[in-house]
Write an enzyme that holds these catalytic residues in place. Structure first.
Site, PDB file in Angstrom:
ATOM      1  CE  LYS A  53      -2.194  -0.705  -5.537  1.00 33.67           C
ATOM      2  NZ  LYS A  53      -3.527   0.151  -5.638  1.00 33.67           N
ATOM      3  CD  GLN A  97      -4.819   2.680  -2.971  1.00 34.66           C
ATOM      4  OE1 GLN A  97      -3.951   2.207  -3.727  1.00 34.66           O
ATOM      5  NE2 GLN A  97      -5.893   1.995  -3.080  1.00 34.66           N
ATOM      6  CG  ASP A 120      -4.882   2.668 -10.924  1.00 31.76           C
ATOM      7  OD1 ASP A 120      -4.562   1.556 -10.773  1.00 31.76           O
ATOM      8  OD2 ASP A 120      -4.782   3.340 -10.250  1.00 31.76           O
TER       9      ASP A 120
END
Ligand code: NDP
Length: 289
Positions: A53, A97, A120
């Protein structure tokens, strides 16, 4: 029937090139979209995900800072970092994460992220906006799936979309997106582990989303001829003495029956990262406007 392969690499390239102008526009206004990535512990898979990412952000000239924290960090310390990132103007997006270590309440941490930096799309405020048809940040995987369909001119209008899996990050949001009048306008069936006679539903699908986390579960016996299949699964298995990544679909078995199929790897996966970039750019744009 020849099954066309819906390449996530091709679709993500198209998305990245469409972002170039938007990024330049922001930079002309003195804004460089920035992501704060938070990684707790040393989970090897998480390390790879975060690296992939942040690498993409750097390649596009965007800002990204990685906050590495020890496995034994307390929930309080992590929440205090999130608070600092929430008020730091150089970050337009915050990514934590998952999975987090067991002693930390993931939901509490994700809910602590400012909804306007929740790239997200997991915060209840963003989930709520999506469910009432006014999306702000859409979770990256389902958003990427919608982009793949659009890129390959597969229209959902009036089709029957059957989703296997109802998680908050994949199954549920894709079922909402596909049903929204402006975005999908499909008729949607959402299946899960409590569904009786799964094949009865999956065989009706014009578009089948396999997001159940079970390696090669969906085979030819689950589908009708001409179906478009989005295989979301990422499962590491041992086969012929080798470790490999497979989806939730037995891809070999459906070739020649399905009209189109996202491969694993290089299908939905690359789009998930691309949409994290898009959501971060969008966050910076929302600030500008
Ligand atoms: P979850 O484990 O959170 O959810 C799985 C869902 O599938 C649940 O709703 C579960 O039902 C349902 N399910 C499980 N087994 C069956 C079954 N036999 N029949 C019907 N339904 C079933 O998984 P995620 O949504 O997080 O992930 C799904 C897959 O997608 C995984 O392989 C994951 O690795 C992959 N993934 C890929 C991403 C990408 O970028 N390509 C991103 C995110 C995930 P119930 O609710 O009843 O338990």
């Amino acid at each position: 029937m020849e099954t066309s392969i819906l390449s996530g690499i091709e679709a993500s390239k198209a998305l990245y090139s469409s972002l170039e102008g938007r990024i330049t526009h922001l930079k002309n206004h003195g804004i460089t979209p920035g992501l704060a990535a938070v990684l707790v512990g040393n989970n090897p898979a998480s390390e790879i995900y975060v690296k992939n990412k942040t690498k993409k952000f750097e390649a596009l000239g965007l800002k990204t800072d990685l906050f590495r924290l020890n496995e034994d960090i307390s929930e309080k310390e992590l929440l205090s970092l999130i608070e600092k990132l929430n008020s730091n103007v150089k970050f337009h997006g915050i990514l934590v994460q998952l999975p987090l270590p067991k002693h930390i309440d993931s939901e509490k941490v994700l809910n602590a992220i400012l909804p306007t930096k929740d790239v997200d799309g997991f915060h209840p405020e963003n989930a709520g906006l999506l469910s009432i048809g006014k999306p702000r940040f859409i979770p990256c995987t389902p958003k990427g799936m919608m982009f793949i369909l659009k890129h390959f001119n597969i229209h959902l209008n009036g089709k029957h979309v059957v989703v296997i899996g109802r998680s908050n990050i994949v199954g549920r949001p894709i079922s909402i997106l596909a049903s929204l009048k402006e975005l999908g306008n499909a008729t949607v069936t959402l299946c899960h582990s409590g569904t009786k006679d799964l094949k009865y539903f999956s065989k009706q699908a014009d578009v089948l989303v396999a997001a159940l986390g079970s390696p090669e579960f969906v085979d030819a016996s689950y589908i009708k001829e001409g179906v478009c299949i989005l295989d979301v699964g990422i499962n590491r298995i041992e086969k012929d003495g080798m470790s490999k990544i497979v989806g939730d679909v037995n891809q070999e078995s459906v070739l020649g029956i399905a009209s189109s199929l996202t491969p694993v790897p290089k299908g939905v996966g690359p789009m998930t990262i691309a949409m994290l970039v898009e959501n971060t750019v969008l966050s910076a744009e929302l600030l500008l406007n």
